[in-house]
Design an enzyme around this catalytic site. Structure first.
Site, short mmCIF file in Angstrom:
data_model
loop_
_atom_site.label_atom_id
_atom_site.label_comp_id
_atom_site.label_asym_id
_atom_site.label_seq_id
_atom_site.Cartn_x
_atom_site.Cartn_y
_atom_site.Cartn_z
N ARG A 1 -23.85 -55.59 -7.90
CA ARG A 1 -24.17 -56.68 -6.57
C ARG A 1 -23.87 -55.78 -5.36
O ARG A 1 -22.79 -55.37 -5.01
CB ARG A 1 -23.21 -57.86 -6.87
CG ARG A 1 -23.48 -58.93 -5.71
CD ARG A 1 -24.76 -59.50 -5.64
NE ARG A 1 -24.75 -60.76 -4.81
CZ ARG A 1 -24.81 -60.55 -3.44
NH1 ARG A 1 -24.97 -59.49 -2.94
NH2 ARG A 1 -24.87 -61.70 -2.82
N GLU B 1 -33.02 -66.22 -2.13
CA GLU B 1 -33.07 -66.35 -3.54
C GLU B 1 -34.58 -66.02 -3.87
O GLU B 1 -35.40 -66.45 -3.22
CB GLU B 1 -32.71 -67.77 -3.64
CG GLU B 1 -31.27 -67.77 -3.91
CD GLU B 1 -30.62 -67.30 -4.84
OE1 GLU B 1 -31.00 -66.75 -5.72
OE2 GLU B 1 -29.33 -67.33 -4.95
N ARG C 1 -20.32 -58.35 -12.28
CA ARG C 1 -20.98 -57.32 -11.61
C ARG C 1 -20.15 -56.52 -10.62
O ARG C 1 -19.35 -56.92 -9.90
CB ARG C 1 -21.98 -57.96 -10.72
CG ARG C 1 -23.11 -58.62 -11.61
CD ARG C 1 -24.12 -59.59 -10.83
NE ARG C 1 -23.50 -60.33 -10.01
CZ ARG C 1 -24.19 -61.18 -9.25
NH1 ARG C 1 -25.51 -61.38 -9.16
NH2 ARG C 1 -23.46 -62.40 -8.63
#
Length: 289
Positions: free
Chosen positions: A49, A57, A116
């Protein structure tokens, strides 16, 4: 930002990189604008990330409230959805298949949500996280990291110029953004080729074609190489189906030819990148050769 990236199959980065502050990896998949899948040199895999940034999004509902000034309307949401897709396309173009360097920040957590990795991605000597913010593809994610001041400064400049996602502050009724092309389809502009190995200064030129069905007002648009040499169009409209040749040297502008005014060649014979951007800073087309 996506809420559910691919599953992590690697041991922790502390194991694979011997608690190093950086790691050289290959990008195997671009999940979206701010999330990538990577493979370490030992063959194990992980998901990253991108630290300090958040793109609109693409796999769920967009949140206009997260992007200051973007209206929470149908037009605003549709515009952000398009901006998220543009951010993903930009990340794919810049990162997919590339060998990059992950750099970790001592002021930030090593891993975030869903396990992540949180890291800066360095590609060709550039901080890609910062580039996303500078180009308006991402907002600064409200979190603790050492480079936050420079990121917020870049975000402010992108907001003022209404680049990419920030153009959604003034969305059109159809959900598109005002990209500086006077309502015409700027996406129809295509860089056909760059003649870098030229016999003379003005023989070094770039061909741009309007492949659409309507004219495009290029006033304020820029054509630039990877090093930042650029030409800004002024008082120029490219009709549907027509092409313009942008020459490196000096000359008299006309309907078919524009001149950058440089006294030396700028397009590298061994490879370069040509980019067209709108007056608002939105990338319309890129050609890497």
């Amino acid at each position: 930002m996506t809420a559910s990236a691919g599953a992590i199959t690697a041991p922790s980065v502390e194991t694979t990189t011997s608690i190093s502050e950086s790691a050289t990896v290959t990008v195997t998949n671009v999940v979206d604008g701010d999330t990538i899948d990577i493979e370490y040199q030992n063959g194990s895999t992980d998901t990253v990330r991108l630290l300090g940034v958040d793109t609109p999004e693409t796999y769920g509902s967009v949140s206009p409230s997260e992007f200051e000034g973007v209206p929470d309307t149908q037009a605003g949401r549709e515009c952000l959805q398009t901006a998220g897709e543009s951010a993903s396309a930009y990340a794919t173009d810049q990162l997919a298949g590339q060998t990059v360097t992950l750099q970790f920040d001592s002021q930030a957590d090593r891993r975030g949500d869903y396990g992540r990795l949180l890291a800066y991605v360095q590609v060709d000597g550039s901080n890609f996280n910062y580039d996303l913010v500078e180009q308006g593809h991402a907002r600064v994610y409200d979190s603790t990291f050492s480079q936050s001041d420079s990121f917020y400064s870049a975000e402010s400049a992108a907001q003022s110029a209404e680049r990419n996602a920030w153009s959604c502050r003034s969305p059109n009724d159809d959900g598109s953004s005002d990209d500086g092309s006077s309502g015409r389809d700027a996406s129809a502009l295509t860089i056909d080729w760059v003649n870098a190995e030229a016999s003379s200064l003005n023989d070094e030129r770039v061909k741009i074609t309007n492949t659409g069905s309507s004219s495009v007002d290029l006033d304020g648009f820029t054509l630039a190489d990877e090093a930042g040499y650029s030409h800004m169009f002024a008082d120029f409209t490219l009709s549907a189906g027509d092409s313009v040749y942008v020459h490196t040297g000096s000359g008299t502008n006309d309907a078919d030819d524009r001149y950058m005014g440089y006294g030396t060649e700028i397009w590298n014979d061994d490879g370069d990148k040509a980019t067209i951007q709108t007056a608002a800073g939105t990338t319309v087309d890129q050609l890497t050769y």
